[in-house]
Scaffold this motif. Structure first.
Motif, PDB file in Angstrom:
ATOM      1  N   SER A 197      -5.326  -6.883   1.677  1.00 53.05           N
ATOM      2  CA  SER A 197      -4.047  -6.674   1.055  1.00 53.05           C
ATOM      3  C   SER A 197      -3.682  -5.139   0.678  1.00 53.05           C
ATOM      4  O   SER A 197      -4.122  -4.214   0.406  1.00 53.05           O
ATOM      5  CB  SER A 197      -3.934  -7.163  -0.521  1.00 53.05           C
ATOM      6  OG  SER A 197      -2.669  -6.746  -1.106  1.00 53.05           O
ATOM      7  N   ALA A 198      -2.167  -4.995   1.140  1.00 55.39           N
ATOM      8  CA  ALA A 198      -1.549  -3.581   0.931  1.00 55.39           C
ATOM      9  C   ALA A 198      -1.590  -3.076  -0.421  1.00 55.39           C
ATOM     10  O   ALA A 198      -1.557  -1.799  -0.647  1.00 55.39           O
ATOM     11  CB  ALA A 198      -0.274  -3.368   1.820  1.00 55.39           C
ATOM     12  N   THR A 221      -5.829  -0.313   6.883  1.00 53.45           N
ATOM     13  CA  THR A 221      -4.761   0.477   7.564  1.00 53.45           C
ATOM     14  C   THR A 221      -4.188  -0.176   8.899  1.00 53.45           C
ATOM     15  O   THR A 221      -3.137   0.279   9.505  1.00 53.45           O
ATOM     16  CB  THR A 221      -5.070   1.868   7.911  1.00 53.45           C
ATOM     17  OG1 THR A 221      -6.322   1.419   8.807  1.00 53.45           O
ATOM     18  CG2 THR A 221      -5.339   2.533   6.866  1.00 53.45           C
ATOM     19  N   ARG A 222      -4.884  -1.581   9.153  1.00 54.32           N
ATOM     20  CA  ARG A 222      -4.573  -2.017  10.530  1.00 54.32           C
ATOM     21  C   ARG A 222      -4.441  -1.188  11.647  1.00 54.32           C
ATOM     22  O   ARG A 222      -3.835  -1.174  12.619  1.00 54.32           O
ATOM     23  CB  ARG A 222      -3.148  -2.834  10.501  1.00 54.32           C
ATOM     24  CG  ARG A 222      -2.842  -4.011   9.823  1.00 54.32           C
ATOM     25  CD  ARG A 222      -3.369  -4.248   8.260  1.00 54.32           C
ATOM     26  NE  ARG A 222      -3.053  -5.460   7.633  1.00 54.32           N
ATOM     27  CZ  ARG A 222      -3.307  -5.805   6.537  1.00 54.32           C
ATOM     28  NH1 ARG A 222      -3.951  -4.989   5.619  1.00 54.32           N
ATOM     29  NH2 ARG A 222      -3.030  -6.990   5.825  1.00 54.32           N
ATOM     30  N   PRO A 226     -11.759   4.147  13.731  1.00 53.04           N
ATOM     31  CA  PRO A 226     -11.946   4.943  12.528  1.00 53.04           C
ATOM     32  C   PRO A 226     -10.857   6.118  12.549  1.00 53.04           C
ATOM     33  O   PRO A 226     -10.507   6.602  11.203  1.00 53.04           O
ATOM     34  CB  PRO A 226     -13.313   5.269  12.560  1.00 53.04           C
ATOM     35  CG  PRO A 226     -14.045   4.328  13.308  1.00 53.04           C
ATOM     36  CD  PRO A 226     -12.942   4.032  14.446  1.00 53.04           C
ATOM     37  N   GLU A 227     -10.630   6.831  13.512  1.00 46.85           N
ATOM     38  CA  GLU A 227     -10.120   8.129  13.551  1.00 46.85           C
ATOM     39  C   GLU A 227      -8.535   7.921  13.188  1.00 46.85           C
ATOM     40  O   GLU A 227      -7.984   8.607  12.327  1.00 46.85           O
ATOM     41  CB  GLU A 227     -10.092   8.814  15.128  1.00 46.85           C
ATOM     42  CG  GLU A 227     -11.459   9.291  15.308  1.00 46.85           C
ATOM     43  CD  GLU A 227     -12.267   8.165  15.912  1.00 46.85           C
ATOM     44  OE1 GLU A 227     -13.538   8.693  15.824  1.00 46.85           O
ATOM     45  OE2 GLU A 227     -12.118   7.024  15.897  1.00 46.85           O
ATOM     46  N   GLN A 228      -8.000   6.674  13.661  1.00 51.51           N
ATOM     47  CA  GLN A 228      -6.862   6.402  13.251  1.00 51.51           C
ATOM     48  C   GLN A 228      -6.507   6.114  12.053  1.00 51.51           C
ATOM     49  O   GLN A 228      -5.695   6.347  11.269  1.00 51.51           O
ATOM     50  CB  GLN A 228      -5.986   4.993  14.143  1.00 51.51           C
ATOM     51  CG  GLN A 228      -5.854   5.394  15.626  1.00 51.51           C
ATOM     52  CD  GLN A 228      -5.566   4.394  16.334  1.00 51.51           C
ATOM     53  OE1 GLN A 228      -5.542   3.102  16.021  1.00 51.51           O
ATOM     54  NE2 GLN A 228      -5.262   4.406  17.630  1.00 51.51           N
ATOM     55  N   ALA A 229      -7.487   5.243  11.450  1.00 49.36           N
ATOM     56  CA  ALA A 229      -7.615   4.853   9.956  1.00 49.36           C
ATOM     57  C   ALA A 229      -7.629   6.176   8.991  1.00 49.36           C
ATOM     58  O   ALA A 229      -6.825   6.153   8.115  1.00 49.36           O
ATOM     59  CB  ALA A 229      -8.745   4.077   9.579  1.00 49.36           C
TER      60      ALA A 229
END
Length: 370
Positions: A197-198, A221-222, A226-229
């Motif tokens: 959940s957001a 974070t969808r 890991p770097e994008q998150a």
């Protein structure tokens, strides 16, 4: 980083020189807590040496069994063993397990339990952990307590840092401490619903340092990596660390503009239970010491790496004696050791040659102390 202290992973004496370990952090004479936290304690039973996880209808015999405090106790013990002054608000039952956990945390590990309670008639939660192939599976029995953890904390004590789990709403005591100048650290656990959940991320508005693992960070974070998150989370709060397990960790400190990554310590793992909590304890210490982001990550990885060589996350956490001698068995290459020279000024020298800093490890039997 060597001393005359032999590396003895099975010693059962308490770590009794914590204040010297933290003396560089307490030079200002402040006698308040370094860290205050609350959460659920579990009685952890850890099986290791499994050839595989047992399928239904079968029985496995294993050579390794440890018993130790688990849950929030993992990080409380790990921080106390680094010389930090730790206060904990938690509940245990008035049964055999509860008595063991209370004695171990307060008398052996030096955790301040003034905000904790033993609840009459409530069975202490238990987790059975099965370590296999550098990971683990767990089974937990956790009856709802008659008194919520938030009910244990009235006016929070003075502390430099508070540590919380944002699986649940941020408690008022943490918001109050933050307004008083405390730094709020947060972690979270696996979402059994896998809804991610957001609403959980919305709680980061009350957090200064967030330390999720890669799976959790990507799920919330969808993100596809890991770097994008990490980038997505860094837009929400000052410091984010994404733990990558055997690959180390990556982090962003938006307050200083630092970005860093650090590999895991190259050691042979016996039990990874609680390694993320021990990592967090090392990062907390590095933050209080004022180290740059890269050094905070390296020290956190060092603490986590040393912990997985022993049973359990709490009693597997290292003390300064083990940190001072961790390269003596040649398991870690000399070029790797040189990266940790920044730690040397924080290693207490007095008492090392007298056998101080020996710690209790998870034991296969549980006896009730009279």
């Amino acid at each position: 980083m060597t001393s005359d202290l032999p590396h003895s992973p099975n010693l059962e004496d308490p770590c009794d020189e914590r204040e010297r370990a933290g003396e560089n952090l307490h030079a200002d004479g402040d006698e308040g807590l370094d860290v205050f936290l609350s959460g659920q304690i579990f009685m952890d039973m850890i099986f290791t040496g499994l050839p595989f996880l047992p399928p239904p209808g079968t029985e496995l015999m294993t050579k390794g069994l440890g018993s130790a405090p688990g849950g929030v106790a993992n990080i409380a013990v790990a921080m106390s063993r680094l010389g930090l002054r730790v206060g904990l608000a938690a509940a245990v039952g008035d049964d055999l397990f509860g008595a063991y956990l209370w004695r171990t945390l307060s008398e052996q590990e030096g955790v301040d339990l003034r905000w904790s309670r033993q609840l009459t008639g409530w069975p202490t939660p238990v987790t059975v952990s099965m370590a296999y192939d550098s990971d683990r599976s767990m089974i937990t029995y956790a009856p709802p307590p008659p008194l919520p953890t938030t009910g244990l904390v009235g006016a929070p004590p003075r502390a430099k840092i508070c540590f919380l789990d944002i699986d649940r709403p941020v408690p008022e005591w943490a918001i109050s401490l933050r307004k008083q100048g405390a730094t709020v650290f947060a972690d979270l656990g696996w979402d059994p619903t896998e809804a991610w959940s957001a609403e959980v991320l919305d709680r980061l508005q009350y957090v200064d340092v967030f330390l999720p693992n890669a799976v959790e960070a990507m799920a919330y974070t969808r993100s596809s990596s890991p770097e994008q998150a990490l980038e997505a989370l860094a837009e929400r709060l000052p410091v984010v660390v994404v733990k990558l397990g055997q690959r180390g960790a990556i982090a962003i400190d938006s307050t200083t503009g630092e970005r860093a990554s650090a590999g895991a310590l190259p050691v042979s793992a016996v039990d990874p239970t609680g390694a993320g909590d021990v990592f967090a304890a090392g990062f907390v210490f590095g933050t209080l010491a004022g180290w740059p982001l890269a050094q905070r990550l390296k020290f956190a990885n060092l603490c986590a790496g040393l912990s997985v060589r022993h049973l359990s996350g709490s009693l597997g956490a290292p003390c300064w004696g083990e940190i001072a001698t961790f390269g003596e068995d040649a398991e870690v290459p000399a070029e790797v050791l040189s990266d940790y020279s920044f730690i040397v000024p924080y290693i207490p020298q007095s008492g090392l040659d007298e056998g101080a800093y020996a710690v209790a490890r998870a034991q296969p039997t549980l006896r009730h102390a009279d």
